[in-house]
Design a protein around this motif. Structure first.
Motif, mmCIF file in Angstrom:
data_model
loop_
_atom_site.group_PDB
_atom_site.id
_atom_site.type_symbol
_atom_site.label_atom_id
_atom_site.label_comp_id
_atom_site.label_asym_id
_atom_site.label_seq_id
_atom_site.Cartn_x
_atom_site.Cartn_y
_atom_site.Cartn_z
ATOM 1 N N GLU A 194 -54.555 -23.875 129.817
ATOM 2 C CA GLU A 194 -53.655 -24.377 130.861
ATOM 3 C C GLU A 194 -52.612 -23.321 131.196
ATOM 4 O O GLU A 194 -51.472 -23.400 130.746
ATOM 5 N N PRO A 195 -53.010 -22.313 132.004
ATOM 6 C CA PRO A 195 -52.058 -21.250 132.347
ATOM 7 C C PRO A 195 -50.848 -21.811 133.105
ATOM 8 O O PRO A 195 -51.009 -22.607 134.027
ATOM 9 N N PRO A 196 -49.640 -21.432 132.718
ATOM 10 C CA PRO A 196 -48.439 -21.958 133.355
ATOM 11 C C PRO A 196 -48.390 -21.681 134.852
ATOM 12 O O PRO A 196 -47.907 -22.513 135.622
ATOM 13 N N ALA A 197 -48.905 -20.560 135.291
ATOM 14 C CA ALA A 197 -48.862 -20.226 136.723
ATOM 15 C C ALA A 197 -49.680 -21.215 137.538
ATOM 16 O O ALA A 197 -49.338 -21.500 138.686
ATOM 17 N N ARG A 198 -50.744 -21.751 136.960
ATOM 18 C CA ARG A 198 -51.551 -22.736 137.699
ATOM 19 C C ARG A 198 -50.764 -23.994 137.984
ATOM 20 O O ARG A 198 -50.918 -24.605 139.045
ATOM 21 N N ARG A 199 -49.925 -24.398 137.023
ATOM 22 C CA ARG A 199 -49.084 -25.584 137.235
ATOM 23 C C ARG A 199 -48.046 -25.327 138.323
ATOM 24 O O ARG A 199 -47.753 -26.172 139.143
ATOM 25 N N VAL A 200 -47.496 -24.129 138.311
ATOM 26 C CA VAL A 200 -46.441 -23.782 139.261
ATOM 27 C C VAL A 200 -47.014 -23.536 140.655
ATOM 28 O O VAL A 200 -46.476 -24.019 141.658
ATOM 29 N N LEU A 201 -48.096 -22.794 140.712
ATOM 30 C CA LEU A 201 -48.656 -22.365 141.991
ATOM 31 C C LEU A 201 -49.702 -23.333 142.550
ATOM 32 O O LEU A 201 -50.086 -23.205 143.706
ATOM 33 N N GLY A 202 -50.166 -24.239 141.713
ATOM 34 C CA GLY A 202 -51.136 -25.217 142.179
ATOM 35 C C GLY A 202 -52.522 -24.774 142.144
ATOM 36 O O GLY A 202 -53.269 -24.082 142.431
#
Length: 99
Positions: free
Chosen positions: A91-99
């Motif tokens: 679960e890369p943090p950037a995926r949560r932030v960037l969608g």
């Protein structure tokens, strides 16, 4: 053969049994076979307190690892860091932030 027996309290036959159980490869990377440099006997320093830290015994031997996995991965990072790395990859943090 004597180094394995004197240092880790396992026989050469034990070494080969462990290697066979691991499919003939480093237990972690699954690439190194020990053909160039023999796989190291990895042991958990925390299991036994009744011998010096540079020695092991059959109770604390975990498996056979190549030098990079033993020293660069396990030796440098503890279980907490490795668990964080797995979480990061899943679960890369950037995926949560960037969608």
């Amino acid at each position: 053969g004597l180094k394995v027996e004197n240092t880790y309290g396992i026989t050469v036959e034990d070494y080969w049994k462990i290697l066979d159980a691991q499919g003939g490869k480093c237990a972690i990377c699954q690439r190194a076979t020990g053909a160039t440099k023999r796989l190291a006997v990895d042991h958990d320093h925390r299991v036994c307190q009744d011998h010096p830290p540079d020695k092991g015994c059959p109770r604390c031997v975990r498996g056979l690892l190549c030098y990079p996995c033993n020293h660069n991965l396990l030796g440098r990072y503890g279980i907490d860091a490795l668990e964080r790395a797995i979480g990061y990859l899943k679960e890369p943090p950037a995926r949560r932030v960037l969608g």
